[in-house]
Design a protein around this motif. Structure first.
Motif, PDB file in Angstrom:
ATOM      1  N   TYR A 182       0.807  -1.297  -0.103  1.00 55.44           N
ATOM      2  CA  TYR A 182       0.049  -0.181  -0.089  1.00 55.44           C
ATOM      3  C   TYR A 182       1.004   1.337   0.108  1.00 55.44           C
ATOM      4  O   TYR A 182       0.287   2.428  -0.392  1.00 55.44           O
ATOM      5  N   ARG A 206      -2.491   1.802  -4.494  1.00 59.33           N
ATOM      6  CA  ARG A 206      -3.607   2.217  -3.456  1.00 59.33           C
ATOM      7  C   ARG A 206      -4.608   1.109  -3.536  1.00 59.33           C
ATOM      8  O   ARG A 206      -5.360   0.685  -2.516  1.00 59.33           O
ATOM      9  N   GLU A 258     -12.486   5.240  -3.960  1.00 65.00           N
ATOM     10  CA  GLU A 258     -11.751   6.715  -3.574  1.00 65.00           C
ATOM     11  C   GLU A 258     -12.226   7.728  -3.201  1.00 65.00           C
ATOM     12  O   GLU A 258     -11.831   8.500  -2.713  1.00 65.00           O
ATOM     13  N   TYR A 300      -6.223  11.490   2.614  1.00 64.72           N
ATOM     14  CA  TYR A 300      -6.329  10.515   1.570  1.00 64.72           C
ATOM     15  C   TYR A 300      -5.877  11.220   0.197  1.00 64.72           C
ATOM     16  O   TYR A 300      -5.384  10.437  -0.628  1.00 64.72           O
TER      17      TYR A 300
END
Length: 187
Positions: A114, A118, A161, A172
């Motif tokens: 990660y 993503r 997302e 993020y």
């Protein structure tokens, strides 16, 4: 199709069914139902495309490479994709679910796979679909199975997302700037 192909396809398919059954998420504190139907859409596309690709591979002459080599390469790619998927699931631990969900005490995983991707689990799954297309050794079947599946996974990544950006905001979006989606340093 040889027996090795059948075994690998079966193990791959059963592993996905088990993941779906076991890792749905379900804690009462989780924010649920955020996937906008993407999981059902993915399963429908997968089942339809794999079946059409299998028929096309049998009925059309668009061979990638003569002989058994392409089948073996494809089967190896399926296994590599499964390995990537399982490692990424293990690295995410209890935060992994097959539905788009914010778990209680959720945080952004930024190390291991990660730290580069993503969505390494999706990357692994897509690698397995690429392997399937290669293993049937037919250009048209490869396109039929890979392109639609890639498209629904992109839709799913967009949904995920958007939810993660809503939950974590700048943290993020900053993470997105420093990682690729599914293909290191490219996409």
């Amino acid at each position: 199709m040889n027996s090795l192909s059948s075994v690998i396809y079966l193990v791959w398919f059963l592993s996905e069914i088990l993941l779906h059954r076991i890792l749905r998420g379900g804690d009462q504190a989780d924010k649920k139902k955020q996937d906008k139907g993407s999981l059902a859409f993915i399963w429908i596309v997968i089942i339809v495309c794999i079946n059409i690709a299998a028929i096309v591979a049998i009925k059309t002459p668009f061979i990638i490479s003569p002989g058994p080599l392409m089948n073996r390469i494809g089967l190896s790619v399926i296994l590599l994709g499964m390995l990537l998927r399982f490692v990424s699931i293990a690295q995410l631990g209890r935060l992994f679910t097959v539905v788009v969900t914010i778990r209680k005490d959720h945080h952004i995983k930024k190390n291991g796979l990660y730290g580069i991707l993503r969505h390494p689990s999706y990357a692994g799954s897509l690698l397995s679909f690429l392997g399937f297309g290669l293993s049937v050794n037919n250009w048209l079947a490869l396109a039929i199975v890979f392109i639609p599946v890639l498209s629904v996974f992109i839709y799913r990544m967009n949904v995920e997302e958007k939810m993660l950006t809503a939950q974590f905001g700048e943290e993020y979006t900053d993470y997105m700037k420093h990682t690729s989606r599914i293909l290191p340093w490219i996409y």
